[in-house]
Design a protein around this motif. Sequence first.
Motif, PDB file in Angstrom:
ATOM      1  N   ASP A   1      -9.502  11.043  -7.317  1.00 55.47           N
ATOM      2  CA  ASP A   1     -10.284   9.943  -7.890  1.00 55.47           C
ATOM      3  C   ASP A   1     -10.797  10.346  -9.269  1.00 55.47           C
ATOM      4  OD1 ASP A   1     -11.655   7.531  -8.100  1.00 55.47           O
ATOM      5  OD2 ASP A   1     -13.421   8.281  -7.035  1.00 55.47           O
TER       6      ASP A   1
ATOM      7  N   LEU B   1      -7.456   2.092  -5.797  1.00 53.90           N
ATOM      8  CA  LEU B   1      -8.704   1.941  -5.066  1.00 53.90           C
ATOM      9  C   LEU B   1      -9.570   3.197  -5.121  1.00 53.90           C
ATOM     10  CD1 LEU B   1      -6.650  -0.231  -3.952  1.00 53.90           C
ATOM     11  CD2 LEU B   1      -7.988  -0.208  -1.859  1.00 53.90           C
TER      12      LEU B   1
ATOM     13  N   ASN C   1       0.705   4.453  -0.568  1.00 49.08           N
ATOM     14  CA  ASN C   1      -0.046   5.703  -0.697  1.00 49.08           C
ATOM     15  C   ASN C   1       0.872   6.919  -0.565  1.00 49.08           C
ATOM     16  OD1 ASN C   1      -2.279   4.057  -0.841  1.00 49.08           O
ATOM     17  ND2 ASN C   1      -3.059   4.574   1.178  1.00 49.08           N
TER      18      ASN C   1
ATOM     19  N   GLN D   1       0.846  -1.195   0.000  1.00 47.24           N
ATOM     20  CA  GLN D   1       0.000   0.000   0.000  1.00 47.24           C
ATOM     21  C   GLN D   1       0.887   1.254   0.000  1.00 47.24           C
ATOM     22  OE1 GLN D   1      -3.530  -0.169   2.564  1.00 47.24           O
ATOM     23  NE2 GLN D   1      -3.048   1.859   3.345  1.00 47.24           N
TER      24      GLN D   1
ATOM     25  N   ASN E   1      -4.447   3.739  -2.572  1.00 45.72           N
ATOM     26  CA  ASN E   1      -5.611   4.609  -2.382  1.00 45.72           C
ATOM     27  C   ASN E   1      -5.280   5.977  -2.975  1.00 45.72           C
ATOM     28  OD1 ASN E   1      -5.346   2.753   0.227  1.00 45.72           O
ATOM     29  ND2 ASN E   1      -7.524   3.118  -0.164  1.00 45.72           N
TER      30      ASN E   1
END
Length: 459
Positions: free
Chosen positions: A197, A225, A164, A162, A193
Amino acid sequence: MNLTVTLSNQRYNFNTVKEVLAKANEVKSGDQLAGIAASSTAERVAAKIVLSQLTLKDVYENPAVPYDQDEVTRLIIDDLDSTVFQQIQNWTLEQLREWLLAPTTDSAMIHAISGGLTAEMIAGVCKLMTNLDLISVAKKIHNEKTANTTIGRPGTFSSRLQPNHPSDDLRGIMAATMEGLSMGIGDAVIGLNPVNDTVDNLTRILTTFHDFCETWQVPTQTCVLGHVTTQMKAIEQGAPAGLIFQSIAGSEKANTAFGINRQLIEEANQLGHEQLHNSGPNVMYFETGQGSELSAEANFGADQVTMEARCYGFARHFDPFIVNTVVGFIGPEYLYDAKQVTRAGLEDHFMGKLSGLAMGCDVCYTNHMQADQNDIENLAMLLANAGCTYIMGVPQADDVMLNYQSTGYQETATIRELLNLRPIPEFDAWLERLGLSHDGHLTSKAGDASVFLTKEAVK
């Protein structure tokens, strides 16, 4: 169906199965704040006694949310294996618990009845178990799922890398990715993440992951994600994703708060089978966590463990590659301290595995919770002994984008050493080829991200 018991000369009357389930739950701050928890230890014990004598049929006939009001309930009920259920419907929850714990009951036998259990049945038996019971049963269950590689095989312990970054800077993302891979992290998935987005941003990151994995022949799957709708648009436009992700909940109303419904997830699942860079057949990645339904005022008077079990009932319809509970992320409003987080992590892992999922856990906490890194390491070890499929690998265990504390790269490596576990076989062999591990043990090169800058790619 009896919802009454006398305990120490005091009579306890419960109005519904839902109330029994809520008051039989172990102490959770979320249930207390919602006003549905037992008022005393004695009432909790009374509720457990009543719950233990309910039959599976009693629980089946009393879902947490009525069938005609909720598509999650309809999916769980409609998916039930009626042949299996008919054979076990007269078992009490006490009998189910004893059967699960019996030394002669193995993974194949549990798989054979799993399809005949609704989420509420699974939540009910969970509430009758101690922490050690939850570990003992979960360890028996092996749920294997396949994307580019196969997760959940006995003897393996995997991790999600992960990496990030607070501004989605590709240099920072890839530095964390390379360091994690060099420590043996990322065999479950490389999953980020995103801060932004958007289709363009997801495509940019997925393409970077894909190109790196192609160059170095990394045997894993990649995912960014974002919201499922953003991912779908990016994939439709050619973004090279390996899995499709979405957070899910245990009621239709809570899923609506996430901006999803059953039809949308079915469309995503179909798209995954058609266009992902994934050998299949499992293409979805779901995350859950106790308390999300309560925070959305979408729990319908049910407790957070029961609603969490319904997440797994929803998830298994889509046969995902992996699922994990983000166990301490929401905060002390739902899980107040380390004791509650530990219990919730073991509950969620047990319920997910009993539901047939390749179940992992983001063993985590927020800084306003009564917990620290030692508590998280304790839970990680308990879960690993329970046969947990995977945990998170976050740089220095400190997610600088989501602002919470999780497990780092060292935890997975240490647990593998302590318990004689290995990564997914293809990933294990890849680490050996790069000289990052030897006979299942990390070498002196482990943790040095420059290995991916100074030597040629593995062919």
